[in-house]
Design a protein around this motif. Structure first.
Motif, PDB file in Angstrom:
ATOM      1  N   MET A   1      -2.385   0.267  -4.122  1.00 14.54           N
ATOM      2  CA  MET A   1      -1.751   1.385  -4.820  1.00 14.54           C
ATOM      3  C   MET A   1      -0.298   1.511  -4.356  1.00 14.54           C
ATOM      4  O   MET A   1      -0.036   1.674  -3.168  1.00 14.54           O
ATOM      5  CB  MET A   1      -2.521   2.681  -4.532  1.00 14.54           C
ATOM      6  N   LEU A   3       1.919   3.794  -5.621  1.00 15.40           N
ATOM      7  CA  LEU A   3       2.480   5.067  -6.028  1.00 15.40           C
ATOM      8  C   LEU A   3       2.746   5.954  -4.818  1.00 15.40           C
ATOM      9  O   LEU A   3       2.016   5.918  -3.828  1.00 15.40           O
ATOM     10  CB  LEU A   3       1.518   5.780  -6.985  1.00 15.40           C
ATOM     11  N   ALA A   4       3.789   6.757  -4.906  1.00 20.24           N
ATOM     12  CA  ALA A   4       4.172   7.630  -3.797  1.00 20.24           C
ATOM     13  C   ALA A   4       4.462   9.030  -4.320  1.00 20.24           C
ATOM     14  O   ALA A   4       4.831   9.221  -5.481  1.00 20.24           O
ATOM     15  CB  ALA A   4       5.410   7.069  -3.089  1.00 20.24           C
ATOM     16  N   VAL A   5       4.312  10.031  -3.459  1.00 18.10           N
ATOM     17  CA  VAL A   5       4.612  11.416  -3.804  1.00 18.10           C
ATOM     18  C   VAL A   5       6.079  11.525  -4.257  1.00 18.10           C
ATOM     19  O   VAL A   5       6.970  10.882  -3.693  1.00 18.10           O
ATOM     20  CB  VAL A   5       4.346  12.333  -2.605  1.00 18.10           C
ATOM     21  N   THR A  29      -4.441   2.519 -11.544  1.00 16.53           N
ATOM     22  CA  THR A  29      -4.674   3.672 -10.671  1.00 16.53           C
ATOM     23  C   THR A  29      -4.976   4.901 -11.519  1.00 16.53           C
ATOM     24  O   THR A  29      -4.252   5.204 -12.474  1.00 16.53           O
ATOM     25  CB  THR A  29      -3.447   3.949  -9.783  1.00 16.53           C
ATOM     26  N   VAL A  31      -4.986   8.610 -12.622  1.00 22.01           N
ATOM     27  CA  VAL A  31      -4.011   9.694 -12.460  1.00 22.01           C
ATOM     28  C   VAL A  31      -4.515  10.943 -13.174  1.00 22.01           C
ATOM     29  O   VAL A  31      -4.867  10.898 -14.348  1.00 22.01           O
ATOM     30  CB  VAL A  31      -2.634   9.300 -13.043  1.00 22.01           C
ATOM     31  N   ILE A  46       4.214  12.374  -9.347  1.00 24.04           N
ATOM     32  CA  ILE A  46       3.108  12.318  -8.398  1.00 24.04           C
ATOM     33  C   ILE A  46       3.252  13.442  -7.367  1.00 24.04           C
ATOM     34  O   ILE A  46       4.315  13.620  -6.761  1.00 24.04           O
ATOM     35  CB  ILE A  46       3.054  10.956  -7.676  1.00 24.04           C
ATOM     36  N   LYS A  48       0.260  14.200  -5.210  1.00 23.61           N
ATOM     37  CA  LYS A  48      -0.686  13.919  -4.121  1.00 23.61           C
ATOM     38  C   LYS A  48      -1.259  12.521  -4.312  1.00 23.61           C
ATOM     39  O   LYS A  48      -1.636  12.148  -5.426  1.00 23.61           O
ATOM     40  CB  LYS A  48      -1.813  14.949  -4.105  1.00 23.61           C
ATOM     41  N   VAL A  49      -1.326  11.766  -3.233  1.00 22.85           N
ATOM     42  CA  VAL A  49      -1.878  10.403  -3.273  1.00 22.85           C
ATOM     43  C   VAL A  49      -3.163  10.374  -2.453  1.00 22.85           C
ATOM     44  O   VAL A  49      -3.150  10.679  -1.252  1.00 22.85           O
ATOM     45  CB  VAL A  49      -0.870   9.369  -2.719  1.00 22.85           C
ATOM     46  N   GLN A  50      -4.261  10.042  -3.121  1.00 20.90           N
ATOM     47  CA  GLN A  50      -5.552   9.896  -2.446  1.00 20.90           C
ATOM     48  C   GLN A  50      -5.950   8.420  -2.444  1.00 20.90           C
ATOM     49  O   GLN A  50      -5.250   7.573  -3.011  1.00 20.90           O
ATOM     50  CB  GLN A  50      -6.611  10.739  -3.158  1.00 20.90           C
ATOM     51  N   VAL A  54      -4.574   9.499  -7.874  1.00 17.16           N
ATOM     52  CA  VAL A  54      -3.421  10.342  -7.543  1.00 17.16           C
ATOM     53  C   VAL A  54      -3.426  11.557  -8.465  1.00 17.16           C
ATOM     54  O   VAL A  54      -4.017  11.539  -9.549  1.00 17.16           O
ATOM     55  CB  VAL A  54      -2.076   9.583  -7.676  1.00 17.16           C
TER      56      VAL A  54
END
Length: 454
Positions: A1, A3-5, A29, A31, A46, A48-50, A54
């Motif tokens: 993944m 992706l970032a906040v 991913t 979303v 974004i 929050k990234v879990q 996300v």
């Protein structure tokens, strides 16, 4: 993944999730985007990234759904009390059908692919339907305010005109806020818990009678306020005080005391009237409660020789719909005030075939069976947490031949059906829209004991 906040991405929404959020995939991913609708193309950021997904906030709708509407409520996006007011109402009902299917697919009770999911029964006018409110009371810059917390926060939204709240109860809350200010009543603050923290207002649709509960963190002098309020609002019949000193999210403490007026108010559903004490549970949408209880009566399909158990009976309202149709109705609830109401209600209606006890169903039902009682049918209407595990085992042990499960949480319903479907066949699920403009629905499930179960 990757992706970032704070990262901004384009996204196509493939479907809607059980909380009303839009769901799409960005480079495989998952979303989640609150406020987005199925079929839309959006630009989001974004938040929050879990591990496996996300969350993102909606920045712009590049291609809108043809079913998107402008919410009539001016504080809709701030409040968080409603989740899908931006979706056209008929499509809200279709969404609630899909929520049930999603929950069943996740938990996969026996035969779930073949369950009959009946279309959700909606309202002709889905506004101002909530006959009960529980608003938090706080001070902001020295001024008293009442409302709900913004979603996932402790920031109180001051609400003076709620589109889904009964207009009379809203007007009373507004009046109470003014009087709290006028009488300089101590108000609860989280750093210094020393005053009024919550207000409950309930209005009976059938009689117009109103009851209030002031929830406080300490003893507060309310008599001057109550005197003025009841003169301004003559339909108020009960004012109660609940003391809750605990610094928790629980609204009520153990003790509720009547400060002014009568112990109960009168409400009606189907063809009978009943009394409600301030802490007793009753459905918050009276108009749709008529529909819901009608569906319960249809689903249970009783005979005059049947004995019925009404678990989580509250003040007895569901069971009373059957009292003239069956041999006996027995109910239980953990709230003693509700059981007192149930007994008084049964007496006032002249029922001699009802019996109510305060306590847990998983303790009371086995004792009744040891004493020789046998139920032909059982009704369960549990809280959002679903059936207590011990009660679920109790039901499966004694397995009355007919059952109706009334659920306000499709996820815990589907979870409980995993166990119940081993003993019971699910005949159908009928959803009733008790909560328009929210992602929640109420479901009536008709179950029949499988023929190979003795």
């Amino acid at each position: 993944m990757n992706l970032a906040v704070k990262q901004k991405i384009p996204l196509k929404i493939k479907r809607m999730g059980i909380n009303g959020e839009g769901i799409g995939f960005y480079k495989k991913t998952l979303v989640f985007v609150p406020g987005a609708l199925k079929g839309e193309e959006v630009f989001c950021q974004i938040t929050k990234v879990q591990r496996n997904f996300v969350e993102a906030s909606l920045l712009k709708v590049n291609k809108a759904s043809k079913f998107r509407v402008k919410p009539a409520c001016p504080i809709y996006e701030m409040c968080g009390g409603c989740q899908i007011m931006h979706l056209r109402y008929d499509k809200q009902l279709a969404f609630k059908d899909d929520v049930i299917r999603q929950a069943l697919k996740k938990f996969q009770p026996v035969g779930y692919e073949d369950y009959e999911i009946r279309p959700t029964l909606g309202m002709v006018n889905p506004t101002h339907y909530r006959a009960k409110l529980q608003f938090q009371i706080r001070k902001n810059r020295g001024k008293v305010m009442a409302g709900l917390y913004a979603e996932n926060s402790h920031r109180l939204i001051d609400i003076k005109d709620c589109l889904v709240q009964d207009e009379v109860t809203q007007a009373i809350v507004n009046q109470v806020v003014q009087l709290l200010d006028k009488h300089k009543t101590p108000i609860y603050q989280e750093r210094r818990a020393d005053g009024v923290r919550t207000l409950m207002v309930r209005r009976a649709k059938a009689t117009g009678q109103i009851q209030l509960i002031f929830v406080t963190s300490k003893e507060v002098r309310l008599q001057p306020l109550i005197k003025e309020l009841t003169q301004l609002c003559p339909d108020i019949k009960t004012v109660a005080l609940n003391l809750n000193r605990a610094k928790t999210s629980e609204i009520y403490g153990q003790k509720t005391e009547i400060l002014w007026g009568s112990e109960t108010i009168r409400e009606a559903v189907l063809d009978y009237q009943f009394a409600l004490s301030p802490r007793a549970f009753y459905q918050l949408n009276p108009e749709q409660t008529e529909v819901l209880y009608g569906q319960v009566v249809e689903a249970l399909d009783v005979t005059e020789t049947d004995h019925i158990i009404d678990a989580y009976c509250g003040v007895g309202t569901i069971g009373f719909a059957f009292a003239q149709r069956v041999k006996s109705v027995r109910g239980m609830d953990i709230i003693p005030e509700a059981i007192a109401d149930a007994k008084a209600n049964a007496d006032s209606m002249g029922f001699t075939n009802t019996h109510y006890e305060a306590g847990k169903a998983e303790d009371i039902i086995p004792r009744w069976y040891r004493e020789g009682y046998r139920a032909d049918a059982i009704i369960v209407d549990p809280p959002r947490t679903g059936l207590d595990e011990k009660l679920l085992k109790t039901i499966l042990t004694y397995a009355p031949k007919k059952m109706v499960y009334v659920s306000c949480n499709t996820s815990t319903l589907a979870r409980d059906l995993v166990s119940l479907s081993k003993v019971y066949e699910v005949k159908y699920i009928q959803s009733v829209d008790m909560f328009p403009h929210t992602a929640r629905t109420e479901a009536v499930v008709k179950l029949a004991r499988r023929s190979n179960i003795i």
